[in-house]
Motif scaffolding. Structure first.
Motif, PDB file in Angstrom:
ATOM      1  N   LEU A 248       0.823  -1.204   0.000  1.00  0.00           N
ATOM      2  CA  LEU A 248       0.000   0.000   0.000  1.00  0.00           C
ATOM      3  C   LEU A 248       0.860   1.258   0.000  1.00  0.00           C
ATOM      4  O   LEU A 248       0.541   2.229  -0.686  1.00  0.00           O
ATOM      5  CB  LEU A 248      -0.949   0.001   1.203  1.00  0.00           C
ATOM      6  N   ASN A 251       2.041   1.851  -3.524  1.00  0.00           N
ATOM      7  CA  ASN A 251       0.971   2.245  -4.441  1.00  0.00           C
ATOM      8  C   ASN A 251       0.420   3.629  -4.139  1.00  0.00           C
ATOM      9  O   ASN A 251       0.180   4.424  -5.044  1.00  0.00           O
ATOM     10  CB  ASN A 251      -0.151   1.209  -4.415  1.00  0.00           C
ATOM     11  N   ILE A 252       0.238   3.936  -2.841  1.00  0.00           N
ATOM     12  CA  ILE A 252      -0.278   5.259  -2.500  1.00  0.00           C
ATOM     13  C   ILE A 252       0.763   6.321  -2.852  1.00  0.00           C
ATOM     14  O   ILE A 252       0.451   7.338  -3.480  1.00  0.00           O
ATOM     15  CB  ILE A 252      -0.648   5.331  -1.000  1.00  0.00           C
ATOM     16  N   ARG A 255       0.866   6.905  -6.579  1.00  0.00           N
ATOM     17  CA  ARG A 255      -0.307   7.622  -7.079  1.00  0.00           C
ATOM     18  C   ARG A 255      -0.265   9.098  -6.710  1.00  0.00           C
ATOM     19  O   ARG A 255      -0.586   9.962  -7.511  1.00  0.00           O
ATOM     20  CB  ARG A 255      -1.582   6.979  -6.542  1.00  0.00           C
TER      21      ARG A 255
ATOM     22  N   MET B 117      -9.053   6.570  -6.056  1.00  0.00           N
ATOM     23  CA  MET B 117      -7.807   5.936  -5.646  1.00  0.00           C
ATOM     24  C   MET B 117      -8.090   4.807  -4.659  1.00  0.00           C
ATOM     25  O   MET B 117      -7.497   3.731  -4.750  1.00  0.00           O
ATOM     26  CB  MET B 117      -6.860   6.948  -5.006  1.00  0.00           C
ATOM     27  N   LEU B 121      -7.000   1.021  -5.136  1.00  0.00           N
ATOM     28  CA  LEU B 121      -6.114   0.362  -4.173  1.00  0.00           C
ATOM     29  C   LEU B 121      -6.588  -1.047  -3.842  1.00  0.00           C
ATOM     30  O   LEU B 121      -5.784  -1.910  -3.500  1.00  0.00           O
ATOM     31  CB  LEU B 121      -6.018   1.184  -2.888  1.00  0.00           C
ATOM     32  N   VAL B 124      -4.773  -3.689  -5.690  1.00  0.00           N
ATOM     33  CA  VAL B 124      -3.367  -4.002  -5.449  1.00  0.00           C
ATOM     34  C   VAL B 124      -3.147  -4.781  -4.157  1.00  0.00           C
ATOM     35  O   VAL B 124      -2.046  -5.241  -3.894  1.00  0.00           O
ATOM     36  CB  VAL B 124      -2.491  -2.728  -5.432  1.00  0.00           C
TER      37      VAL B 124
END
Lengths: 264, 308
Positions: A248, A251-252, A255, B117, B121, B124
């Protein structure tokens, strides 16, 4: 509004997953987790953390040059029939279930080559899994670079490698790094292809690439949760928390930064 | 033609991807050859997967050495895969359509990136973490409140977990398409006096239908090949076809993942070969589904071009 309810139903499980895993994972945290090896279904996670790191590291070492090279070809010289065919087959490889790749590696590396469960087999399997992602993301990133930059570089007499390495790749570096980070997140979270390739080990790495199984974090999650005792469950949650944190966070982070660069 | 070493070397690197794919297919086919000969078409239609007596001397059937009494049928797993993925699609499609329409129509532009988002998420989160959540939260819930037998592992738990995993794929595909619908179409529908519901259902959805179908098929491909989450919550049913929502099942992928120990114990290697045939079947199914998603997606582009 019914549509809002639908969104709530979609997002709620994510929040619940993060909540359940964080609460249970954090309560299992201790220094011992990082300093001792797994013994049976208790102890720490040092061997698993190291194993996941090693598998990811070597998979990236194999996959990043291949993926970026393939991406360069597809974006710069691959706008033809061969390029389309490679693109299609790369998408097919992306869509192939990871367990199929794992079983393929089992047949080749474990049975035919006789490597046994090993770091090499695991890293190569993960590399096969992430190369198509890297190639396509690199291609997309390089395509964003305006053609005038290529023309300007060629007009100055630059050769192909100079144009790519000195002009295009630096201009597209954030996209390429994004791709590599996402691939990293995928390889940390994978389980199915490792079952048939990495095996499991209660010890830290002995430096051998073959004939020596390695532990990994996701193995702890899916096997220890089936054990009856609370100690194993705690380890499973701690491992899940670590994996989820890495995935996470990457990915966060990706982004947020990508969004920022897009708006500026 | 001039030889350009740099171009040749990156071309060679890009050829490694198709090579890897071909190697996967080729070795699965070669390795499962004996199993294909031994099983014939019964492989796809038989209910029983029986490794046979691995401690007795192997017998020779059709020139192939197998443990006595071994039979390999994967109908149960094919049915388990199709039914669980089908149910997952049934759950996921309305949820994703609702969520995507809400995000594109009812959410202010400033909050939309945050919410979309969150939806992305979900895609993933590693499969094994979904499985862990399934065991910790979903399975006890189903066991206590829904299942007549009190056992939460099975078809319903698998389908719900799969549905959660594929929802973001459908929702974000649809959201992208909805946001691309030209402003003029929306506004002219409103100007004609259409209600918000009519604008979405009659003016916007028909324009994005092909993209939506492509997204659903792509999600189906992902669900069919999903391994860990299903393995953890499916109950691992073998040799019996599912009869209710609460029957234990196995999908093709989860079965392969769970069979490592028994495969290694077989002295004739026949079960490893049969598993290779199973993996090959799974590959062919997902290939067919993903290829049709690809065709639908390219068709969708044509439609959009024609309309604009």
């Amino acid at each position: 509004m019914a549509c809002g309810l639908a969104l709530l139903l979609v997002v709620f499980p994510l929040l619940d997953i993060v909540w359940v895993i964080t609460v249970n994972g954090l309560s299992a945290f201790s220094v011992k987790l990082f300093t001792t090896n797994t013994t049976g279904a208790s102890g720490g996670l040092r061997n698993a953390i190291e194993g996941t790191a090693l598998i990811t590291l070597f998979a990236m070492l194999i996959a990043v040059p291949m993926g970026i090279g393939a991406g360069i070809h597809l974006s710069e010289y691959g706008k033809n029939k061969t390029g389309s065919a490679i693109r299609f087959l790369s998408d097919v490889l992306t869509g192939t279930p990871s367990i199929v790749l794992g079983y393929f590696s089992y047949i080749i590396f474990i049975i035919s080559f006789g490597w046994g469960f090993s770091l090499a087999a695991a890293a190569i399997t993960i590399a096969i899994l992430i190369v198509p992602y890297l190639a396509r993301i690199t291609e997309l990133a390089l395509e964003q670079v305006p053609n005038t930059m290529r023309e300007a570089a060629y007009a100055l007499g630059a050769t192909d490698p100079t144009v790519v390495f000195k002009v295009i790749l630096p201009a597209a570096s954030s996209g390429v790094i994004t791709g590599a980070l996402l691939a990293l997140a995928i390889s940390v979270g994978e389980t199915a292809p490792l079952i048939y390739t990495a095996g499991w080990s209660n010890y830290t790495w002995d430096g051998r690439f073959t004939h020596s199984p390695v532990g990994y974090l996701t193995y702890v999650i899916w096997t220890f949760i089936d054990q009856p005792d609370a100690q194993s469950h705690a380890l499973a949650y701690a491992a899940a928390f670590l994996v989820m944190l890495v995935v996470l966070a990457i990915n966060i982070g990706v982004r947020l930064t990508v969004r920022r660069t897009k708006f500026v | 033609m001039k030889i350009r070493p740099f171009r040749l070397s990156v071309f060679a690197l890009s050829l490694l991807i198709p090579t890897a794919l071909c190697a996967v297919v080729l070795f699965l086919v070669i390795y499962s050859g004996q199993a294909i000969m031994f099983n014939g078409l019964h492989f796809l239609t038989d209910v029983n997967w029986n490794l046979g007596d691995m401690y007795d001397d192997p017998v020779t059937v059709h020139g192939v050495s197998v443990p006595g009494g071994a039979e390999y049928g994967i109908l149960v797993f094919i049915v388990g895969t199709l039914v669980s993925s089908g149910l997952a699609i049934l759950i996921a499609v309305p949820l994703s359509i609702g969520a995507a329409i809400f995000l594109s129509e009812a959410v202010p532009g400033k909050i939309r990136p945050v919410l979309s988002m969150l939806v992305e998420l979900i895609a993933v989160v590693p499969s094994v973490v979904f499985g862990l959540w399934g065991i910790a939260v979903l399975v006890p819930f189903i066991g206590h409140h829904l299942s007549p037998t009190g056992n939460g592992y099975g078809l319903l738990a698998s389908s719900i977990v799969l549905a959660l995993m594929i929802t973001p794929i459908i929702a974000s595909t649809l959201l992208d398409a909805l946001l691309q619908v030209p402003k003029e179409n929306r506004e002219s529908a409103f100007a004609l006096g259409a209600t918000h519901f009519e604008v979405v259902s009659k003016a916007m959805m028909p324009m994005v239908r092909a993209t939506l179908v492509g997204g659903i098929v792509l999600a189906l491909g992902r669900a069919l090949g999903e391994t860990m989450a299903v393995l953890m919550v499916s109950g691992g049913g073998i040799n019996i076809l599912p009869t209710s929502l609460f029957s234990p099942i196995s999908t093709i992928a989860s079965f392969v993942a769970g069979q490592l120990d028994s495969a290694e114990a077989d002295p004739t290697n026949m079960s490893v070969r049969a598993l290779s045939e199973v993996a090959l079947v799974l590959f062919l199914i997902t290939l067919a589904v993903n290829a049709s998603a690809k065709l639908l997606a390219s068709g969708a582009l044509n439609v959009r071009k024609r309309q604009s």
